[in-house]
Design a protein around this motif. Sequence first.
Motif, PDB file in Angstrom:
ATOM      1  N   ASP A 161      27.447 102.677  66.174  1.00  0.00           N
ATOM      2  CA  ASP A 161      27.235 102.334  67.581  1.00  0.00           C
ATOM      3  C   ASP A 161      26.365 103.389  68.290  1.00  0.00           C
ATOM      4  O   ASP A 161      26.756 104.557  68.373  1.00  0.00           O
ATOM      5  N   PRO A 162      25.216 102.966  68.837  1.00  0.00           N
ATOM      6  CA  PRO A 162      24.325 103.943  69.484  1.00  0.00           C
ATOM      7  C   PRO A 162      24.869 104.460  70.812  1.00  0.00           C
ATOM      8  O   PRO A 162      24.367 105.446  71.343  1.00  0.00           O
ATOM      9  N   LEU A 163      25.894 103.779  71.357  1.00  0.00           N
ATOM     10  CA  LEU A 163      26.439 104.206  72.652  1.00  0.00           C
ATOM     11  C   LEU A 163      27.701 105.052  72.499  1.00  0.00           C
ATOM     12  O   LEU A 163      28.266 105.502  73.489  1.00  0.00           O
ATOM     13  N   ASP A 164      28.145 105.265  71.271  1.00  0.00           N
ATOM     14  CA  ASP A 164      29.336 106.089  71.022  1.00  0.00           C
ATOM     15  C   ASP A 164      28.900 107.551  70.960  1.00  0.00           C
ATOM     16  O   ASP A 164      28.282 107.996  69.985  1.00  0.00           O
ATOM     17  N   LEU A 165      29.225 108.307  72.005  1.00  0.00           N
ATOM     18  CA  LEU A 165      28.711 109.679  72.110  1.00  0.00           C
ATOM     19  C   LEU A 165      29.377 110.647  71.137  1.00  0.00           C
ATOM     20  O   LEU A 165      28.924 111.780  70.991  1.00  0.00           O
ATOM     21  N   GLU A 166      30.456 110.203  70.485  1.00  0.00           N
ATOM     22  CA  GLU A 166      31.011 111.052  69.428  1.00  0.00           C
ATOM     23  C   GLU A 166      30.173 110.926  68.165  1.00  0.00           C
ATOM     24  O   GLU A 166      30.082 111.842  67.360  1.00  0.00           O
ATOM     25  N   ILE A 167      29.568 109.764  67.997  1.00  0.00           N
ATOM     26  CA  ILE A 167      28.738 109.540  66.806  1.00  0.00           C
ATOM     27  C   ILE A 167      27.364 110.168  67.005  1.00  0.00           C
ATOM     28  O   ILE A 167      26.851 110.860  66.136  1.00  0.00           O
ATOM     29  N   VAL A 168      26.764 109.904  68.155  1.00  0.00           N
ATOM     30  CA  VAL A 168      25.466 110.528  68.453  1.00  0.00           C
ATOM     31  C   VAL A 168      25.532 111.082  69.884  1.00  0.00           C
ATOM     32  O   VAL A 168      25.702 110.344  70.848  1.00  0.00           O
TER      33      VAL A 168
END
Length: 309
Positions: A161-168
């Motif tokens: 998910d591009p909106l998951d700030l834990e991922i990115v």
Amino acid sequence: MKPWIDVDPVTFEPMRIQAVTHHLSDHPLLRLGSLVDLAKRLVPIGAARFHSGAVGAETSFVDAPTRHPVGRPPAEILADIENSNAWFSLHNIQVDEVYRRFVGEVLDSVRPIVEARDPGMHFRAGWIFVSSPGAVTPYHLDHEHNFILQIRGTKVVHVFDPLDLEIVTQEALERFHGAGSRELVTYRPELEARGHAFHVRPGVGAYMPSNAPHWVKNDDNVSITVSFTWFSRETRRRRALFQLNHALRARGLSPRPVGANPLLDEAAARGYETWLRTRHRLDRLRGRPFHDIDVPFATNPPGSEYGTA
Ligand SMILES: [Fe+2]
């Protein structure tokens, strides 16, 4: 025109990852023989990228071609992909007249559905990935929205998910947009379960939104995959905001994260884009080179930060 890709107009959301089906698997322009011919035209202009298939999700995507070379000439790699142990991508196929028409036709066929939710499709491009059994595409993200479609063989496409700030993180996105750096976009196995894993086969693919991190692993077969990418008005706007934040942070300021204040974002994006357009106009008047992305088809210079779908 019957769409080449089946996109559900009800469930399509520009920033939501989703599965799609398509009708391109038997297209003559995507057969290995056609791609060997295309490579003869694209390799000399630098529109190709290749590295060993024996890399991992955690391998640096940017450095893979230099750190993990294949050791064979590009034409040979592709013609003997079964035994090359390689990952080979043909970049910006739209620079070729025949493939430009192809990219235009495919994206035009889904344009009404996409633009109903995300107007302003432009800077369209096509990418073709040919890879050996078991080859891996390291974890990375790209600028553009992307339909990634399987043509031959099977593989697993892992998308996050591009909106998951834990991922990115915000900082990673600011560095990516503001400095063209993927340095902070690193694979973390503990987050793997939060991703989508699409086991794709011919006729099946996925929609990957702009900035959605992804990595890919081939099954034990040769794989051919095609990607169609584009920018929208909104991807341009988000890009401008991350660039602006990056510039402010470089001056010691602490801007709000993108998305924290939509009204402020809107004003900032408009101001920044106006400034950029003015700068481009001035550069044009002065005869200075500039990279105009406000065009129907992508014009990526070789080696630019774009071009890694
Ligand atoms: Fe990519």
